[in-house]
Motif scaffolding. Structure first.
Motif, mmCIF file in Angstrom:
data_model
loop_
_atom_site.group_PDB
_atom_site.id
_atom_site.type_symbol
_atom_site.label_atom_id
_atom_site.label_comp_id
_atom_site.label_asym_id
_atom_site.label_seq_id
_atom_site.Cartn_x
_atom_site.Cartn_y
_atom_site.Cartn_z
ATOM 1 N N THR A 1 -11.906 -6.667 -29.412
ATOM 2 C CA THR A 1 -11.810 -5.572 -28.439
ATOM 3 C C THR A 1 -12.844 -5.732 -27.338
ATOM 4 O OG1 THR A 1 -10.975 -4.042 -30.117
ATOM 5 C CG2 THR A 1 -11.901 -3.069 -28.126
ATOM 6 N N TYR B 1 -11.724 -8.596 -25.022
ATOM 7 C CA TYR B 1 -10.596 -8.176 -24.188
ATOM 8 C C TYR B 1 -11.077 -7.284 -23.043
ATOM 9 C CZ TYR B 1 -6.595 -9.894 -26.918
ATOM 10 O OH TYR B 1 -5.663 -10.681 -27.531
ATOM 11 N N GLU B 2 -11.924 -6.328 -23.370
ATOM 12 C CA GLU B 2 -12.411 -5.392 -22.356
ATOM 13 C C GLU B 2 -13.310 -6.073 -21.339
ATOM 14 O OE1 GLU B 2 -14.116 -2.151 -24.547
ATOM 15 O OE2 GLU B 2 -12.139 -1.274 -24.998
#
Length: 281
Positions: free
Chosen positions: A108, A111-112
């Motif tokens: 996560t 991805y961010e």
């Protein structure tokens, strides 16, 4: 062991960094004084970050886990080795690609940060914690590194706790990959001072007026010291009292637990005119 006496050179403290496991909680169990410490920081309006080398969980996950233990930490006050790794890679090679061994906290964060997850010619192999290390995934990582991918690991911790006992962690698996490839990873998490600096930058704090609290001399205390912060070692985690003198450096203070630090938050906070307080932290 009672909290050790302060040195004489006084300065106010307006920001705090603290490790999580061994300082605030043991797994799901809160350490006495942890909730009171966090509430004291909020009450005094002080900036703070809770740090963890564990890359498995997202800040939202960790907030929920801490809240379940009675400790109310805002999501944006949690800084993980996964977040620090994603920040580092985004600065080094924006919009890059990575083959990742890890869980939601790491994927996560990447991805961010604008990263693409791929097993085909990635810029980096990024290793983090997972409870299900796969021989197939490790083999793929070895081959990608031999093919030119840069090797990054979220932290060097060789083991982690569980209710049943120790579990192998990132450092152990990194050692396996290093043995197979001859390539040593760049570790982003503690004791790399980079993690401390990014946490300080996140809350716009200066090391001169910030304290780092931890339970390990070889990660928390040394990284805080190298950034220029004062440090408090609590004896509720990894480092035992008899081990402290074996290290060539010392924390600023030693305390039995986080409960002994609660009063320091108020005593060392800036006065109404930013006055310097009587005792150093």
């Amino acid at each position: 062991m009672a909290i050790s006496p302060p040195p004489q050179n006084a300065a106010f403290i307006d920001a705090w960094l603290t490790d999580m496991d061994g300082v605030l909680v043991h797994e799901e169990d809160p350490i006495p004084g942890a909730a009171e410490f966090i509430e004291a920081l909020k009450r005094e309006g002080l900036r703070f970050q809770v740090l963890t080398n564990n890359s498995i969980y997202t800040p939202r996950d960790l907030r929920a886990r801490l809240l379940g233990s009675g400790i109310d930490v805002p999501e944006d006050a949690i800084w993980t080795s996964a977040l620090a790794t994603a920040r580092f890679l985004a600065d080094q090679r924006p919009d890059g690609s990575a083959y990742v061994i890890g869980e939601a906290g790491l994927t996560t964060a990447l991805y961010e940060a604008g990263y693409t997850m791929t097993s085909r010619d990635p810029d980096y192999v990024v290793l983090g914690e997972t409870r299900t290390y796969s021989f197939e995934a490790i083999t793929r990582a070895i081959r990608l590194i031999e093919g030119g991918a840069r090797f990054i690991a979220t932290n060097p911790d060789v083991s982690g706790p569980s209710p049943e006992g120790k579990l192998p962690a990132t450092g152990s698996v990194a050692a396996l990959i290093t043995a197979a490839t001859g390539r040593t990873p760049y570790y982003v998490g503690k004791p790399n001072p980079l993690m401390m600096r990014t946490a300080l930058n996140r809350i716009e704090a200066h090391s001169e007026h910030t304290v780092m609290i931890g339970d390990r001399m070889d990660t928390d205390v040394i990284s805080g010291l190298e950034v220029g912060m004062r440090t408090i070692l609590v004896l509720t985690g990894s480092t035992r009292p008899d081990q402290v003198e074996h290290f060539p450096y010392r924390p600023t203070r030693i305390a039995d637990s986080i409960a002994d630090v609660v009063d320091l938050v108020r005593e060392r906070a800036p006065g109404p005119h930013g006055a310097i307080t009587v005792n150093d932290a």
